[in-house]
Design a protein around this motif. Structure first.
Motif, short mmCIF file in Angstrom:
data_model
loop_
_atom_site.label_atom_id
_atom_site.label_comp_id
_atom_site.label_asym_id
_atom_site.label_seq_id
_atom_site.Cartn_x
_atom_site.Cartn_y
_atom_site.Cartn_z
N LYS A 97 -30.54 213.32 63.90
CA LYS A 97 -29.36 212.62 63.30
C LYS A 97 -27.98 213.30 63.69
N CYS A 98 -28.12 214.53 63.42
CA CYS A 98 -26.72 215.20 63.61
C CYS A 98 -26.24 215.11 64.73
N LEU A 99 -27.11 215.34 66.12
CA LEU A 99 -26.69 215.28 67.24
C LEU A 99 -26.07 213.85 67.56
N LEU A 100 -26.95 212.86 67.07
CA LEU A 100 -26.45 211.16 67.31
C LEU A 100 -25.13 211.16 66.76
N GLU A 101 -24.94 211.53 65.56
CA GLU A 101 -23.72 211.15 64.72
C GLU A 101 -22.66 211.75 64.94
N SER A 102 -22.85 212.90 65.92
CA SER A 102 -21.69 213.75 66.49
C SER A 102 -21.30 213.16 67.81
N LYS A 103 -22.02 212.28 68.34
CA LYS A 103 -21.67 211.19 69.50
C LYS A 103 -21.01 209.78 68.81
N GLY A 104 -20.91 209.62 67.88
CA GLY A 104 -20.48 208.53 67.29
C GLY A 104 -21.55 207.36 67.10
N VAL A 105 -22.65 207.72 66.91
CA VAL A 105 -23.92 206.94 66.84
C VAL A 105 -24.25 206.69 65.17
N THR A 106 -24.45 205.61 64.69
CA THR A 106 -24.82 205.48 63.32
C THR A 106 -26.43 205.45 63.30
N VAL A 107 -26.70 206.31 62.35
CA VAL A 107 -28.30 206.43 62.48
C VAL A 107 -28.68 206.00 61.06
N ILE A 108 -29.96 204.82 60.99
CA ILE A 108 -30.41 204.41 59.94
C ILE A 108 -31.89 204.52 60.10
N SER A 109 -32.56 204.87 58.95
CA SER A 109 -33.94 205.12 58.96
C SER A 109 -34.60 204.86 57.44
N SER A 110 -35.19 205.65 57.02
CA SER A 110 -35.87 205.45 55.55
C SER A 110 -34.95 205.55 54.45
N SER A 111 -34.94 204.73 53.53
CA SER A 111 -34.12 204.90 52.24
C SER A 111 -34.56 206.02 51.38
N ILE A 112 -35.58 206.80 51.84
CA ILE A 112 -35.91 207.99 51.05
C ILE A 112 -35.23 209.15 51.56
N LEU A 113 -34.29 209.86 51.04
CA LEU A 113 -33.35 210.85 51.41
C LEU A 113 -34.07 212.07 51.70
N SER A 114 -35.01 212.18 52.31
CA SER A 114 -35.68 213.26 52.80
C SER A 114 -36.05 213.33 54.18
N LYS A 115 -35.71 214.53 55.03
CA LYS A 115 -35.87 214.31 56.50
C LYS A 115 -37.49 214.44 56.75
N GLY A 116 -38.49 215.16 55.90
CA GLY A 116 -39.72 215.29 55.82
C GLY A 116 -40.63 213.97 55.41
N ALA A 117 -39.85 213.26 54.77
CA ALA A 117 -40.75 211.84 54.16
C ALA A 117 -41.07 210.94 55.12
N ASP A 118 -42.23 210.48 55.08
CA ASP A 118 -42.80 209.33 55.97
C ASP A 118 -43.17 208.36 54.96
N LEU A 119 -42.33 207.56 54.27
CA LEU A 119 -42.69 206.56 53.30
C LEU A 119 -42.27 205.22 53.97
N PRO A 120 -43.01 204.22 53.75
CA PRO A 120 -42.55 203.01 54.32
C PRO A 120 -41.56 202.26 53.30
N ALA A 121 -40.32 203.01 53.28
CA ALA A 121 -39.19 202.29 52.58
C ALA A 121 -37.97 202.15 53.36
N LEU A 122 -37.85 200.88 53.51
CA LEU A 122 -36.69 200.53 54.60
C LEU A 122 -35.18 200.48 53.80
N SER A 123 -34.21 201.05 54.37
CA SER A 123 -32.79 201.15 53.99
C SER A 123 -32.49 199.51 54.16
N PRO A 124 -31.62 199.21 53.07
CA PRO A 124 -30.79 197.97 53.02
C PRO A 124 -29.81 197.86 54.09
N HIS A 125 -29.41 198.94 54.43
CA HIS A 125 -28.48 198.94 55.50
C HIS A 125 -28.84 198.31 57.00
N ILE A 126 -30.21 198.30 57.01
CA ILE A 126 -30.72 197.72 58.46
C ILE A 126 -30.53 196.49 58.68
#
Length: 224
Positions: free
Chosen positions: A54-83
């Motif tokens: 994410k850090c690399l991508l955002e430094s290049k101007g790319v928006t990154v969206i994934s889980s709505s759980i704000l934890s890098k190590g979390a693998d929970l099936p929670a989808l961000s409303p931003h998708i």
């Protein structure tokens, strides 16, 4: 190689390399001055995830969206409303890194109606991985993904490789097998992937489709 559609989805079996391709693809879009975003929908693989860059991508101007759980190590099936917001946004190329196999593809069904016809669903294939090392296995995997997602696969991507041991011969073997799939199912081969340091070796081969050079981002922690 670079679709005219606004939403580009990469799917594939575990080990196909779809995450690596997703990252390279969206970075190339950004490099070309295109407004781009990456949506990490992979809730299957806890090891190689596009959101880890994410850090690399955002430094290049790319928006990154994934889980709505704000934890890098979390693998929970929670989808961000931003998708959904990104899917509905105009003039933005959104690249989706979809979870492996039919299990990960089910999540895409949530957005089936919102995607309408403005999408490409690319099936990434590495013929040196289990389940996609022959025509029958590839076709079975393809149909399973379509059934789970509710969407039709619109193109094939050849990413046949053996990691750091890859050579041009691996790409050629993948091309030959994907040509069989193309003929049987009438699905276009969109492009072939190759390590960027092997590009000069392509010149002596008759390859009609584009070659997409890959830079390696998904590096195991023990190699970092």
């Amino acid at each position: 190689m670079f679709s005219t559609k606004d939403k580009i989805i990469f799917c594939g079996n575990f080990g196909s390399g779809k995450t690596e391709i997703s990252i390279n693809y969206v970075l190339e879009l950004a490099k070309r001055g295109v407004k781009a975003a990456l949506v990490d929908l992979d809730i299957v693989n806890p090891f190689f995830r596009s959101r880890d860059e994410k850090c690399l991508l955002e430094s290049k101007g790319v928006t990154v969206i994934s889980s709505s759980i704000l934890s890098k190590g979390a693998d929970l099936p929670a989808l961000s409303p931003h998708i959904l917001g990104l899917i509905q946004e105009k003039n933005c190329k959104v690249v989706f890194d979809l979870g492996g196999d039919d299990i990960g593809s089910k999540i895409l069904g949530r957005f089936k109606n919102d995607l309408e016809e403005n999408y490409e669903l690319f099936f990434v294939i590495n013929v040196f991985r289990p389940f996609t090392n022959n025509k029958e296995g590839i076709i079975q995997s393809l149909y399973s993904i379509e059934k789970a997602s509710g969407l039709k696969i619109t193109g094939l991507v050849n990413n046949s490789n053996l990691g750091t041991e890859s050579d041009i011969g691996h790409l050629i073997k993948g091309k030959e097998l994907l040509n069989q799939i193309k003929e049987e199912l009438n699905i276009e081969i969109k492009f072939h992937c190759l390590k960027e340091d092997l590009l000069d070796l392509v010149k002596g081969y008759d390859i009609k489709e584009p070659i997409f050079p890959l830079k390696r981002y998904m590096v195991p922690i023990w190699e970092k």
